[in-house]
Design a protein around this motif. Structure first.
Motif, PDB file in Angstrom:
ATOM      1  N   ASN A   1      -3.309 -11.478 -15.183  1.00  0.00           N
ATOM      2  CA  ASN A   1      -2.688 -10.809 -16.329  1.00  0.00           C
ATOM      3  C   ASN A   1      -3.579  -9.730 -16.948  1.00  0.00           C
ATOM      4  O   ASN A   1      -3.376  -9.337 -18.075  1.00  0.00           O
ATOM      5  CB  ASN A   1      -2.284 -11.839 -17.387  1.00  0.00           C
ATOM      6  N   ILE A   2      -4.591  -9.271 -16.192  1.00  0.00           N
ATOM      7  CA  ILE A   2      -5.458  -8.201 -16.674  1.00  0.00           C
ATOM      8  C   ILE A   2      -5.867  -7.355 -15.476  1.00  0.00           C
ATOM      9  O   ILE A   2      -5.926  -7.849 -14.358  1.00  0.00           O
ATOM     10  CB  ILE A   2      -6.683  -8.743 -17.429  1.00  0.00           C
ATOM     11  N   VAL A   3      -6.108  -6.065 -15.724  1.00  0.00           N
ATOM     12  CA  VAL A   3      -6.429  -5.166 -14.624  1.00  0.00           C
ATOM     13  C   VAL A   3      -7.344  -4.056 -15.119  1.00  0.00           C
ATOM     14  O   VAL A   3      -7.371  -3.751 -16.319  1.00  0.00           O
ATOM     15  CB  VAL A   3      -5.137  -4.568 -14.009  1.00  0.00           C
ATOM     16  N   ARG A   4      -8.052  -3.475 -14.182  1.00  0.00           N
ATOM     17  CA  ARG A   4      -8.854  -2.278 -14.458  1.00  0.00           C
ATOM     18  C   ARG A   4      -8.336  -1.175 -13.550  1.00  0.00           C
ATOM     19  O   ARG A   4      -8.159  -1.383 -12.353  1.00  0.00           O
ATOM     20  CB  ARG A   4     -10.326  -2.548 -14.205  1.00  0.00           C
TER      21      ARG A   4
ATOM     22  N   GLY B   1      -6.419  -3.141 -19.100  1.00  0.00           N
ATOM     23  CA  GLY B   1      -5.211  -3.501 -19.807  1.00  0.00           C
ATOM     24  C   GLY B   1      -4.614  -4.809 -19.364  1.00  0.00           C
ATOM     25  O   GLY B   1      -5.044  -5.406 -18.369  1.00  0.00           O
ATOM     26  N   THR B   2      -3.611  -5.232 -20.102  1.00  0.00           N
ATOM     27  CA  THR B   2      -2.868  -6.434 -19.758  1.00  0.00           C
ATOM     28  C   THR B   2      -1.707  -6.054 -18.843  1.00  0.00           C
ATOM     29  O   THR B   2      -1.251  -4.912 -18.843  1.00  0.00           O
ATOM     30  CB  THR B   2      -2.330  -7.145 -21.008  1.00  0.00           C
ATOM     31  N   VAL B   3      -1.232  -7.026 -18.091  1.00  0.00           N
ATOM     32  CA  VAL B   3      -0.205  -6.779 -17.083  1.00  0.00           C
ATOM     33  C   VAL B   3       1.014  -7.649 -17.337  1.00  0.00           C
ATOM     34  O   VAL B   3       0.895  -8.845 -17.609  1.00  0.00           O
ATOM     35  CB  VAL B   3      -0.740  -7.087 -15.669  1.00  0.00           C
ATOM     36  N   GLU B   4       2.171  -7.023 -17.221  1.00  0.00           N
ATOM     37  CA  GLU B   4       3.450  -7.728 -17.269  1.00  0.00           C
ATOM     38  C   GLU B   4       4.151  -7.480 -15.940  1.00  0.00           C
ATOM     39  O   GLU B   4       4.330  -6.332 -15.540  1.00  0.00           O
ATOM     40  CB  GLU B   4       4.293  -7.183 -18.420  1.00  0.00           C
ATOM     41  N   SER B   5       4.542  -8.534 -15.253  1.00  0.00           N
ATOM     42  CA  SER B   5       5.236  -8.412 -13.971  1.00  0.00           C
ATOM     43  C   SER B   5       6.734  -8.285 -14.213  1.00  0.00           C
ATOM     44  O   SER B   5       7.309  -9.018 -15.023  1.00  0.00           O
ATOM     45  CB  SER B   5       4.962  -9.646 -13.104  1.00  0.00           C
ATOM     46  N   LEU B   6       7.363  -7.329 -13.496  1.00  0.00           N
ATOM     47  CA  LEU B   6       8.789  -7.052 -13.660  1.00  0.00           C
ATOM     48  C   LEU B   6       9.459  -6.900 -12.314  1.00  0.00           C
ATOM     49  O   LEU B   6       8.859  -6.410 -11.364  1.00  0.00           O
ATOM     50  CB  LEU B   6       8.983  -5.732 -14.424  1.00  0.00           C
ATOM     51  N   THR B   7      10.716  -7.267 -12.253  1.00  0.00           N
ATOM     52  CA  THR B   7      11.529  -6.930 -11.090  1.00  0.00           C
ATOM     53  C   THR B   7      12.251  -5.619 -11.402  1.00  0.00           C
ATOM     54  O   THR B   7      12.249  -5.158 -12.546  1.00  0.00           O
ATOM     55  CB  THR B   7      12.575  -8.022 -10.798  1.00  0.00           C
ATOM     56  N   ALA B   8      12.877  -5.035 -10.410  1.00  0.00           N
ATOM     57  CA  ALA B   8      13.633  -3.803 -10.641  1.00  0.00           C
ATOM     58  C   ALA B   8      14.709  -4.011 -11.701  1.00  0.00           C
ATOM     59  O   ALA B   8      14.987  -3.115 -12.500  1.00  0.00           O
ATOM     60  CB  ALA B   8      14.242  -3.309  -9.331  1.00  0.00           C
ATOM     61  N   ALA B   9      15.299  -5.211 -11.730  1.00  0.00           N
ATOM     62  CA  ALA B   9      16.348  -5.508 -12.709  1.00  0.00           C
ATOM     63  C   ALA B   9      15.810  -5.548 -14.145  1.00  0.00           C
ATOM     64  O   ALA B   9      16.570  -5.365 -15.093  1.00  0.00           O
ATOM     65  CB  ALA B   9      17.015  -6.839 -12.375  1.00  0.00           C
TER      66      ALA B   9
ATOM     67  N   ASP C   1      -1.465   9.150  -8.558  1.00  0.00           N
ATOM     68  CA  ASP C   1      -2.090   7.930  -8.046  1.00  0.00           C
ATOM     69  C   ASP C   1      -3.332   7.571  -8.844  1.00  0.00           C
ATOM     70  O   ASP C   1      -3.976   8.434  -9.452  1.00  0.00           O
ATOM     71  CB  ASP C   1      -2.478   8.118  -6.579  1.00  0.00           C
ATOM     72  N   LEU C   2      -3.679   6.301  -8.800  1.00  0.00           N
ATOM     73  CA  LEU C   2      -4.895   5.794  -9.421  1.00  0.00           C
ATOM     74  C   LEU C   2      -5.407   4.622  -8.597  1.00  0.00           C
ATOM     75  O   LEU C   2      -4.738   4.151  -7.683  1.00  0.00           O
ATOM     76  CB  LEU C   2      -4.640   5.396 -10.877  1.00  0.00           C
ATOM     77  N   TRP C   3      -6.608   4.164  -8.919  1.00  0.00           N
ATOM     78  CA  TRP C   3      -7.189   2.996  -8.259  1.00  0.00           C
ATOM     79  C   TRP C   3      -6.942   1.768  -9.110  1.00  0.00           C
ATOM     80  O   TRP C   3      -7.114   1.807 -10.333  1.00  0.00           O
ATOM     81  CB  TRP C   3      -8.685   3.184  -8.047  1.00  0.00           C
ATOM     82  N   VAL C   4      -6.548   0.668  -8.463  1.00  0.00           N
ATOM     83  CA  VAL C   4      -6.280  -0.592  -9.135  1.00  0.00           C
ATOM     84  C   VAL C   4      -7.290  -1.619  -8.641  1.00  0.00           C
ATOM     85  O   VAL C   4      -7.365  -1.896  -7.439  1.00  0.00           O
ATOM     86  CB  VAL C   4      -4.845  -1.083  -8.826  1.00  0.00           C
ATOM     87  N   ALA C   5      -8.071  -2.173  -9.566  1.00  0.00           N
ATOM     88  CA  ALA C   5      -9.068  -3.186  -9.237  1.00  0.00           C
ATOM     89  C   ALA C   5      -8.582  -4.537  -9.751  1.00  0.00           C
ATOM     90  O   ALA C   5      -8.243  -4.671 -10.929  1.00  0.00           O
ATOM     91  CB  ALA C   5     -10.410  -2.841  -9.861  1.00  0.00           C
ATOM     92  N   SER C   6      -8.529  -5.506  -8.852  1.00  0.00           N
ATOM     93  CA  SER C   6      -8.149  -6.869  -9.212  1.00  0.00           C
ATOM     94  C   SER C   6      -9.008  -7.816  -8.381  1.00  0.00           C
ATOM     95  O   SER C   6      -9.715  -7.396  -7.467  1.00  0.00           O
ATOM     96  CB  SER C   6      -6.654  -7.104  -8.949  1.00  0.00           C
ATOM     97  N   SER C   7      -8.938  -9.097  -8.690  1.00  0.00           N
ATOM     98  CA  SER C   7      -9.732 -10.055  -7.913  1.00  0.00           C
ATOM     99  C   SER C   7      -9.090 -11.426  -7.919  1.00  0.00           C
ATOM    100  O   SER C   7      -8.236 -11.740  -8.747  1.00  0.00           O
ATOM    101  CB  SER C   7     -11.157 -10.142  -8.476  1.00  0.00           C
TER     102      SER C   7
END
Length: 151
Positions: free
Chosen positions: A67-70, A84-92, A24-30
């Motif tokens: 599209n960015i996260v800490r 880092g940058t973020v890419e959203s994905l579905t399970a497929a 596990d880790l902590w995800v910071a977004s706003s």
């Protein structure tokens, strides 16, 4: 009294161990309503982190919108901080076996909840590692997605 500061090479080794073994880790977004900080499980593939949370959650919406996260990994006196940058994905969208690997490592399979959960691939741009104030100097080990510390 704090231990002597680790070498950059040792910090990199310690960070990679934590990425490979922690769950596990902590995800910071706003968003416009303010910041969000949540713990999420992750899978490290050697170059990216894979997270999962409901697409409709504040964190899911923020990851897509910004599209960015800490990310914060480890205890406060042995932190690995990743931007880092973020890419959203579905399970497929996952590579073959990736969903199974995520479930095996984290003990949680988001695919069991249908389409509610999405996956988010984080490509690290900056990675910092430190324990105490004596390790603040030289804490940046990755810049612009490239390791600046040799093997």
């Amino acid at each position: 009294m704090a231990e002597a500061p680790r070498s950059p090479e040792q910090r990199k080794k310690d960070a990679l161990y934590r990425l490979e073994h922690d769950i596990d880790l902590w995800v910071a977004s706003s968003d416009a309503d303010g910041p969000y900080l949540v713990p999420l499980s992750f899978l490290w593939d050697g170059s990216t982190l894979l997270l999962s949370t409901p697409a409709s959650s504040p964190t899911g919406r923020n990851l897509v919108a910004n599209n960015i996260v800490r990310l914060g990994l480890g205890p406060t006196r042995d932190v690995v901080l990743i931007e880092g940058t973020v890419e959203s994905l579905t399970a497929a969208d996952l590579a073959p076996g990736e969903g199974d690997a995520f479930a095996a490592k984290t003990g949680f399979d988001p695919r069991a909840d249908g389409d509610a959960y999405h996956y988010y691939r984080v490509r690290p741009l900056r990675l910092q590692v430190w324990r105490e104030a004596n390790e603040l100097k030289g804490r940046t080990l990755m810049r612009e997605g490239a390791w600046i510390v040799p093997e």
